[in-house]
Enzyme design. Structure first.
Site, short mmCIF file in Angstrom:
data_model
loop_
_atom_site.label_atom_id
_atom_site.label_comp_id
_atom_site.label_asym_id
_atom_site.label_seq_id
_atom_site.Cartn_x
_atom_site.Cartn_y
_atom_site.Cartn_z
N ASP A 141 -10.00 2.86 2.11
CA ASP A 141 -9.36 1.57 2.96
C ASP A 141 -10.02 2.85 4.71
OD1 ASP A 141 -8.64 -0.98 3.01
OD2 ASP A 141 -6.77 0.20 2.89
N LEU B 177 -9.99 -4.03 13.55
CA LEU B 177 -9.53 -4.14 12.56
C LEU B 177 -9.61 -5.33 11.31
CD1 LEU B 177 -7.15 -1.16 11.78
CD2 LEU B 177 -9.26 -0.61 11.79
N LYS C 294 0.39 -1.10 -0.12
CA LYS C 294 -0.01 -0.13 0.12
C LYS C 294 0.83 1.14 0.00
CE LYS C 294 -3.54 -2.08 2.33
NZ LYS C 294 -5.22 -2.56 3.14
#
Ligand code: ATR
Length: 260
Positions: free
Chosen positions: A101, A203, A65
């Protein structure tokens, strides 16, 4: 036929192909969504191949990412969180990177009736995910956001400290953004007694009930897992790629058996 993919290393465990396939089916869209494992040294060549082969977009997962920032033009969301999880391939192969996200996380809180404005938040974990989520909460109007980390860099609260435990027991929202819980037998990242007025968000979209989710539920707190964030970031990615609204219910149905 449209072609999409997720790239990561490893990526075989990813739920994204199932989530997107369910959405395509529900909407009657002729599209495919594959998973490609690119090692870090093969990232730029792998991405170039996707463009050459006509992929219309792809998702980016761990550990790429941050590295993707250097390979694409950044949308405001990606520039803000310094992480790209969604890439749209435009005409001429021009790639634009986005971060869905954080918006997915905030969407999921909202869908579960949690209003961030005015709330106190503790984010455990100061890695890529923790920093982005902490920033997202502040920008969404949280009253304050405390970041706790195992390694207390930059004056951060030490995760194991007594003060951290006290904060965890008193804030409105506790987020676990550490890697603790990614293995089935992991302990909770913090020993805390939650209460019924709190929300605990883990998460990680794992297939087991993590120790912190278990502790939260036993105390009557509301526990949310990363499956919600995963589905909602996918919905936003699909909307960026196609301009169409995703069928979120179909996407949730695809992760139902993994959701604990
Ligand atoms: P991500 O992209 O998922 O955020 P990351 O950037 O590697 O992944 O961050 C991992 C986070 O989990 C970090 O906050 C890390 O803490 P350190 O900075 O101290 O390494 C945290 N973490 C990993 N293992 C941990 C453990 N056993 N206990 C507590 N925190 C842990």
């Amino acid at each position: 036929m449209l072609k999409f993919a997720v790239i990561g290393h490893p990526v075989a465990h990813s739920l994204s192909p199932a989530i997107h396939a369910a959405n395509f089916r529900a909407l009657g869209i002729d599209a495919t969504y594959e998973a490609f494992d690119f090692a870090p040294e093969a990232l730029s060549s792998g991405v170039a191949r996707l463009v050459l082969e006509g992929y219309a977009g792809f998702n980016v997962t761990v550990p790429h990412k941050q590295a993707m920032i250097n390979l694409v033009m950044l949308d405001e969301s990606a520039a803000r969180y310094l992480a790209v999880n969604t890439v749209k391939v435009g005409s001429g192969g021009m790639m634009r990177g986005y971060n869905t996200d954080v918006a997915g996380f905030l969407d999921d809180l909202e869908a579960n009736g949690f209003d961030v404005p005015g709330k106190q938040v503790l984010v455990m974990g100061a890695g890529g995910a923790g920093s982005a989520v902490a920033r997202g909460c502040l920008e969404a109007g949280a009253l304050d956001v405390t970041i706790a980390n195992r390694t207390p860099r930059d004056g951060m609260l030490p995760l194991g400290s007594e003060l951290c435990r006290k904060i965890a027991e008193n804030v409105d929202l506790v987020v676990n953004a550490t890697s603790v819980g990614l293995r089935p037998d992991d302990p909770a990242p913090i020993e805390a007694k939650f209460s019924a007025k709190q929300v605990v968000y883990d998460l990680a979209p794992v297939k087991w009930t993590t120790a912190i989710v278990k502790a939260a539920r036993e105390s009557g707190a509301k526990a949310l897992t990363g499956h919600g964030m995963l589905v909602r970031q996918a919905a936003r990615a699909f909307e960026i790629w196609t301009g169409k609204k995703a069928d979120v219910a179909a996407m949730f149905a695809a992760v139902h058996e993994f959701k604990v």
